[in-house]
Design a protein around this motif. Structure first.
Motif, PDB file in Angstrom:
ATOM      1  N   TYR A  29      12.289 -24.908  21.918  1.00  0.00           N
ATOM      2  CA  TYR A  29      12.128 -25.177  20.487  1.00  0.00           C
ATOM      3  C   TYR A  29      11.650 -23.994  19.660  1.00  0.00           C
ATOM      4  O   TYR A  29      10.629 -24.065  18.986  1.00  0.00           O
ATOM      5  N   PHE A  37      18.563 -29.049  18.073  1.00  0.00           N
ATOM      6  CA  PHE A  37      18.144 -30.403  18.439  1.00  0.00           C
ATOM      7  C   PHE A  37      18.415 -31.395  17.294  1.00  0.00           C
ATOM      8  O   PHE A  37      18.810 -32.538  17.541  1.00  0.00           O
ATOM      9  N   ILE A  40      21.898 -32.316  17.762  1.00  0.00           N
ATOM     10  CA  ILE A  40      22.068 -33.227  18.912  1.00  0.00           C
ATOM     11  C   ILE A  40      21.821 -34.665  18.457  1.00  0.00           C
ATOM     12  O   ILE A  40      22.558 -35.589  18.820  1.00  0.00           O
ATOM     13  N   TYR A  46      24.745 -39.011  21.643  1.00  0.00           N
ATOM     14  CA  TYR A  46      23.273 -39.036  21.781  1.00  0.00           C
ATOM     15  C   TYR A  46      22.724 -40.294  21.091  1.00  0.00           C
ATOM     16  O   TYR A  46      22.335 -40.270  19.917  1.00  0.00           O
ATOM     17  N   GLY A 157      10.818 -40.772  20.131  1.00  0.00           N
ATOM     18  CA  GLY A 157      12.022 -40.058  20.547  1.00  0.00           C
ATOM     19  C   GLY A 157      12.147 -39.809  22.032  1.00  0.00           C
ATOM     20  O   GLY A 157      12.902 -38.933  22.449  1.00  0.00           O
ATOM     21  N   SER A 158      11.398 -40.515  22.850  1.00  0.00           N
ATOM     22  CA  SER A 158      11.452 -40.319  24.302  1.00  0.00           C
ATOM     23  C   SER A 158      10.982 -38.926  24.732  1.00  0.00           C
ATOM     24  O   SER A 158      11.396 -38.419  25.780  1.00  0.00           O
ATOM     25  N   ASN A 159      10.116 -38.304  23.916  1.00  0.00           N
ATOM     26  CA  ASN A 159       9.509 -37.032  24.341  1.00  0.00           C
ATOM     27  C   ASN A 159       8.766 -37.212  25.654  1.00  0.00           C
ATOM     28  O   ASN A 159       8.681 -36.287  26.466  1.00  0.00           O
ATOM     29  N   ASN A 162      10.367 -36.126  28.902  1.00  0.00           N
ATOM     30  CA  ASN A 162      10.521 -34.722  29.306  1.00  0.00           C
ATOM     31  C   ASN A 162       9.414 -34.244  30.246  1.00  0.00           C
ATOM     32  O   ASN A 162       9.461 -33.116  30.740  1.00  0.00           O
ATOM     33  N   TYR A 202      23.868 -36.059  27.414  1.00  0.00           N
ATOM     34  CA  TYR A 202      23.320 -34.723  27.711  1.00  0.00           C
ATOM     35  C   TYR A 202      24.421 -33.703  28.023  1.00  0.00           C
ATOM     36  O   TYR A 202      24.143 -32.614  28.513  1.00  0.00           O
ATOM     37  N   THR A 209      24.777 -29.601  23.101  1.00  0.00           N
ATOM     38  CA  THR A 209      23.686 -29.605  24.086  1.00  0.00           C
ATOM     39  C   THR A 209      23.757 -28.348  24.954  1.00  0.00           C
ATOM     40  O   THR A 209      22.719 -27.780  25.324  1.00  0.00           O
ATOM     41  N   PHE A 212      22.238 -25.630  22.999  1.00  0.00           N
ATOM     42  CA  PHE A 212      20.785 -25.853  22.954  1.00  0.00           C
ATOM     43  C   PHE A 212      20.138 -25.295  24.226  1.00  0.00           C
ATOM     44  O   PHE A 212      19.125 -24.575  24.168  1.00  0.00           O
ATOM     45  N   GLU A 278      15.269 -28.632  32.287  1.00  0.00           N
ATOM     46  CA  GLU A 278      14.762 -29.851  31.628  1.00  0.00           C
ATOM     47  C   GLU A 278      14.894 -31.078  32.512  1.00  0.00           C
ATOM     48  O   GLU A 278      15.853 -31.210  33.274  1.00  0.00           O
ATOM     49  N   SER A 280      14.798 -35.321  31.721  1.00  0.00           N
ATOM     50  CA  SER A 280      14.709 -36.361  30.666  1.00  0.00           C
ATOM     51  C   SER A 280      14.734 -37.703  31.391  1.00  0.00           C
ATOM     52  O   SER A 280      15.805 -38.211  31.713  1.00  0.00           O
TER      53      SER A 280
END
Ligand code: AVI
Length: 317
Positions: A29, A37, A40, A46, A157-159, A162, A202, A209, A212, A278, A280
């Motif tokens: 980021y 992002f 995305i 997504y 956001g489902s952080n 991660n 993804y 993506t 990214f 990553e 997820s």
């Protein structure tokens, strides 16, 4: 001469010396990565962002009621990883309409994202009290411990997906620690579903993506004086329904060496060797209950969208 290495340089040195090589998605980021992002989140594949939007549209009033203290007490609405705050604006509107006295404290690692968010909020919701902070999650946790008064903490956001499972529990326990019994946490969890839909989210057809993921190498080239040649790297992702993990990799498409000036070190990559960039994770509702209990939290209510793609869960100590 003693050279002081940045956090990024130290992390990359450690990550590229180990087997398999790995660099944390936390470093995706920079400003370009934050912009990618945002793109995305608009992609047809997504689904998590749209699913969470639909939860907020459908259940916004109930979420706000579950989050804010009774008796009109002033509170801080702290959002970790606020990004563009697009979804949160729905909740902010609800809170303002309900006349709840609160200050919005968005926290994000990207200065660019934060500047954009604050400017947008000043325009759209001029009556809103905003106290922004540019920091990573760990500094934010520290600030949370020292912040007096009632609070509701958003981690959307489902952080949470991660984090590595062990770090996830430790992070959640640290989030729970400073909470008083009337404080609340709202966490977004992406739910397990058709594995093909998850994988496609993804590995989108437009390659956003991929851009990214590859942007991480551009960042290392710029910030650490690395010489990654992006023509010889590709994005790869897989999903395992066994543990619910999407894993993303940068794949070296040929044997190559990369020099990183800031580390004064050259790294060897074999053909098809990967850098793991990553995780997820995707969850089931029973797993969420179990995770909450392990962190000393209880589920107050869970809101899902009509397709049960995503859950926003209100937690308390
Ligand atoms: C920020 N985070 C929740 C996103 C996710 O779905 O894991 C980051 C992302 N990585 C690839 N696409 C989106």
């Amino acid at each position: 001469m003693v050279t002081v290495l940045s956090d990024l340089a130290q992390h990359v040195a450690k990550g590229l010396r180990q087997t398999p090589k790995a660099i944390s998605s936390m470093y995706f980021y920079d400003d370009a990565g934050s912009r990618l992002f945002q793109q995305i989140m608009e992609l047809p594949e997504y689904y998590p962002t749209r699913a969470e939007f639909s939860i907020f549209r459908e259940h916004g009033a109930a979420i706000v009621a579950a989050l804010s203290p009774e008796a009109g007490e002033e509170f801080a609405l702290v959002e970790l990883g606020a990004g563009d705050g697009a979804k949160t604006k729905l909740l902010l509107h609800e809170l303002l309409e309900a006349g709840r006295p609160f200050t919005y404290v968005p926290v994000d690692i990207s200065e660019g994202a934060m500047t954009g968010l604050v400017a947008a909020l000043r325009q759209e919701l001029p009556e809103l009290q905003v106290a922004p902070a540019v920091s990573d999650y760990f500094t934010a946790l520290h600030q949370l411990r020292t912040r007096p008064g009632s609070k509701a903490v958003l981690f959307l956001g489902s952080n949470i997906g991660n984090f590595h499972p062990a770090e996830r529990l430790s992070f959640l326990s640290q989030l729970a620690a400073p909470l008083a019994p009337t404080d609340r946490l709202l966490i977004g969890f992406d739910l397990q579903k058709d594995p093909r839909r998850i994988r496609a989210a993804y590995d989108d057809a437009q390659g956003v993506t991929a851009a990214f993921n590859l942007n991480l190498l551009t960042r290392l080239n710029r910030e650490l004086g690395a010489d990654f040649d992006l023509a010889h790297w590709q994005h790869y992702t897989d999903y395992s329904p066994l543990n619910g993990a999407v894993r993303s990799f940068l794949v070296s498409t040929r044997a190559q060496q990369v020099h990183i000036e800031a580390l004064d070190e050259t790294f060897d990559f074999a053909a098809w060797e990967v850098i793991h960039t990553e995780n997820s994770y995707k969850f089931t509702l029973p797993q969420i209950e179990e995770l909450a209990a392990s962190a000393g939290l209880r589920v107050v209510t869970a809101f899902t969208d009509a397709e049960t793609d995503f859950a926003d869960v209100v937690l308390a100590t």
